[in-house]
Structures are given as structure tokens and as C-alpha cells.
Design a protein around this motif. Sequence first.
Motif, PDB file in Angstrom:
ATOM      1  N   UNK A 159       4.598   3.853   2.816  1.00 41.62           N
ATOM      2  CA  UNK A 159       4.388   2.516   2.274  1.00 41.62           C
ATOM      3  C   UNK A 159       4.086   1.551   3.409  1.00 41.62           C
ATOM      4  N   UNK A 160       3.014   0.793   3.248  1.00 38.52           N
ATOM      5  CA  UNK A 160       2.670  -0.252   4.192  1.00 38.52           C
ATOM      6  C   UNK A 160       2.747  -1.614   3.527  1.00 38.52           C
ATOM      7  N   UNK A 203       2.553  -3.235   8.135  1.00 39.79           N
ATOM      8  CA  UNK A 203       3.853  -2.836   8.655  1.00 39.79           C
ATOM      9  C   UNK A 203       4.407  -1.680   7.834  1.00 39.79           C
ATOM     10  N   UNK A 204       4.921  -0.677   8.506  1.00 37.02           N
ATOM     11  CA  UNK A 204       5.495   0.483   7.833  1.00 37.02           C
ATOM     12  C   UNK A 204       6.950   0.160   7.505  1.00 37.02           C
ATOM     13  N   UNK A 205       7.274   0.260   6.231  1.00 42.71           N
ATOM     14  CA  UNK A 205       8.645  -0.057   5.848  1.00 42.71           C
ATOM     15  C   UNK A 205       9.318   1.058   5.059  1.00 42.71           C
ATOM     16  N   UNK A 206       8.606   2.178   4.804  1.00 42.88           N
ATOM     17  CA  UNK A 206       9.255   3.228   4.033  1.00 42.88           C
ATOM     18  C   UNK A 206       8.461   4.520   4.104  1.00 42.88           C
ATOM     19  N   UNK A 207       9.189   5.652   4.151  1.00 44.02           N
ATOM     20  CA  UNK A 207       8.620   6.977   3.953  1.00 44.02           C
ATOM     21  C   UNK A 207       9.365   7.621   2.788  1.00 44.02           C
ATOM     22  N   UNK A 257       0.737  19.869   8.549  1.00 43.14           N
ATOM     23  CA  UNK A 257      -0.207  19.125   7.702  1.00 43.14           C
ATOM     24  C   UNK A 257       0.390  17.793   7.272  1.00 43.14           C
ATOM     25  N   UNK A 258       1.637  17.835   6.779  1.00 41.50           N
ATOM     26  CA  UNK A 258       2.277  16.597   6.319  1.00 41.50           C
ATOM     27  C   UNK A 258       2.464  15.615   7.471  1.00 41.50           C
ATOM     28  N   UNK A 259       2.905  16.124   8.613  1.00 40.98           N
ATOM     29  CA  UNK A 259       3.135  15.261   9.766  1.00 40.98           C
ATOM     30  C   UNK A 259       1.840  14.611  10.230  1.00 40.98           C
ATOM     31  N   UNK A 260       0.767  15.376  10.260  1.00 42.90           N
ATOM     32  CA  UNK A 260      -0.523  14.830  10.688  1.00 42.90           C
ATOM     33  C   UNK A 260      -0.995  13.739   9.740  1.00 42.90           C
ATOM     34  N   UNK A 261      -0.879  13.983   8.444  1.00 42.47           N
ATOM     35  CA  UNK A 261      -1.285  12.974   7.460  1.00 42.47           C
ATOM     36  C   UNK A 261      -0.505  11.674   7.648  1.00 42.47           C
ATOM     37  N   UNK A 262       0.805  11.786   7.782  1.00 46.59           N
ATOM     38  CA  UNK A 262       1.623  10.588   7.912  1.00 46.59           C
ATOM     39  C   UNK A 262       1.348   9.855   9.222  1.00 46.59           C
ATOM     40  N   UNK A 263       1.174  10.596  10.315  1.00 46.03           N
ATOM     41  CA  UNK A 263       0.872   9.964  11.595  1.00 46.03           C
ATOM     42  C   UNK A 263      -0.436   9.187  11.530  1.00 46.03           C
ATOM     43  N   UNK A 272       0.847  -1.190   0.000  1.00 42.29           N
ATOM     44  CA  UNK A 272       0.000   0.000   0.000  1.00 42.29           C
ATOM     45  C   UNK A 272       0.882   1.238   0.000  1.00 42.29           C
ATOM     46  N   UNK A 273       0.652   2.117  -0.967  1.00 44.81           N
ATOM     47  CA  UNK A 273       1.301   3.427  -0.994  1.00 44.81           C
ATOM     48  C   UNK A 273       0.224   4.484  -0.870  1.00 44.81           C
TER      49      UNK A 273
END
Length: 243
Positions: free
Chosen positions: A101-102, A91-95, A73-79, A50-51
Motif C-alpha cells: 500500500x502506498x 509513502x509505504x505504509x503497509x505490506x 519472485x514475491x520479494x522482487x515484485x515488492x522491492x 494505491x494498492x
Amino acid sequence: MATLKEQVDEAVEEVSKTWTKTTWLTTTTAVPDPDDMGYSDAKVVQATYLYSDLIDSSGLVKAADTHEEVASVMSTFLKVAVRIIRAENGHIRSFDGDRVMGVFTGANRKTRSVRAAMKIEYAVSRLIDPEIQSVFKSLQDAGWHIRAMTGIATSEALLVRAGIRNNSDLLSVGLGPNLAAKLSDLRDTLAGHHIAIGKGTYNGLGESVIMSKGKDMWTGPYSLSMGGGSYNYYTSNYRWTSL
């Protein structure tokens, strides 16, 4: 201490190294940890990737009054995206900038990944955006709204440990991660559909993420060209209605 030239030469010579491959358990939802793998180890996994990507981040930078607003804004979206992916045993394996990416393995991985995408869409449109409009007048005045595009694809993949000591991660090699990334790049070409999934993912979905009140939530198949091949995918403008 080896010179930079010697270090680079050593890395280049490794292009011909032999990988020690093992098959990761298909029944577990776990994903190998880089620290548990050697630099010549490789794991063969059946996984759904998943991206999820923030749309129009350049417009966000232009509309915001400060860099701090953009970061918020970016931090909230990613969190939020990370929490949702993990809640579905992903599982989170990449930003990558404003993209996360999950990786989903084990039973019901396709259904869990799509449910995560629909929950991300709900959180973005119903929770994050109203808060942004309330807190940041600059974004409200500019008419900028947070949106995300999520691409999902499934395949066998090879996981290898990439990088150097104290600075390494897992590298995913296979159709799934490549196609998922490509689907997340479709963005505004889908007329309000903010989730796109490969045919292999669609064919393995549970009823809860296919039908809504007797109606198919997906349109397609459509065709996407990538790397000299053609791949079918489906899109949806549906979201989950709660978390």
C-alpha cells in the motif's frame, strides 16, 4: 507486570477514548510518521491510496520448484513496487502478504499515484517477467507469468497510530483505502486491464495520464458495490514506457 486479561481489558476500554485530531498540511507530500504521533493523536489528511497486488500467487506456489523461488519472485515484485511508489513521492505504509500500500499526499497526488501504477505495470511485464522466465525453468514450463493488479482511490482519511509500544504503525480510516483495496481485488475480472481507479481519482488526473497519442487510456465508468454503497471506477490496460 499486568496479566494478559488486564492488558486486553485495558485495550477494550480504549474503544471510547477521545482522539486529538489535527489537519495535516495539504501542501506537503509527507505522511506522518507513527513515532511522531501519540496513541491518542489522529491526523486528518487528503490522500490518494494505491494498492498493488500480485495476481495468482497460489499458482506461483504450485508452479515453483522451491519455496526460495516463490520468495524471490514475491520479494522482487515488492522491492520494485516500493521503489516506484517512492520515486513518485508516495509513502509505504503497509505490506499484506504479496500486496503493498502506498499513500500519496500533496500536489498532483492523483497523477503521481496513477503514474506509479503505470510504471509498476511496465516493470512487471517488461522487466520482471522476462527475468523470471529466464531464471526459473519451472515457471517457464508451467506457463506462469507475473502479473499485478493495482487499485487507486482518493478521499479524506483519518490516520491514527495503532498497535503497542515498539510494534505500531499508522491505521488509515476512510473510503479511499477501502475502495483502493477493493479495486485491487478485481484482478482477472477486467479482461487484461490491470489498473482500476475510483472516479474521484480519475476526475483529478493530469493530461499525461489520461491521453496517449490522442486516445483516452481509460474505460468506464463502471460500478462497484461496497459497504451498502455504489462507487464508479475506471480501468486501463496502459503502461508507462520507461522508468
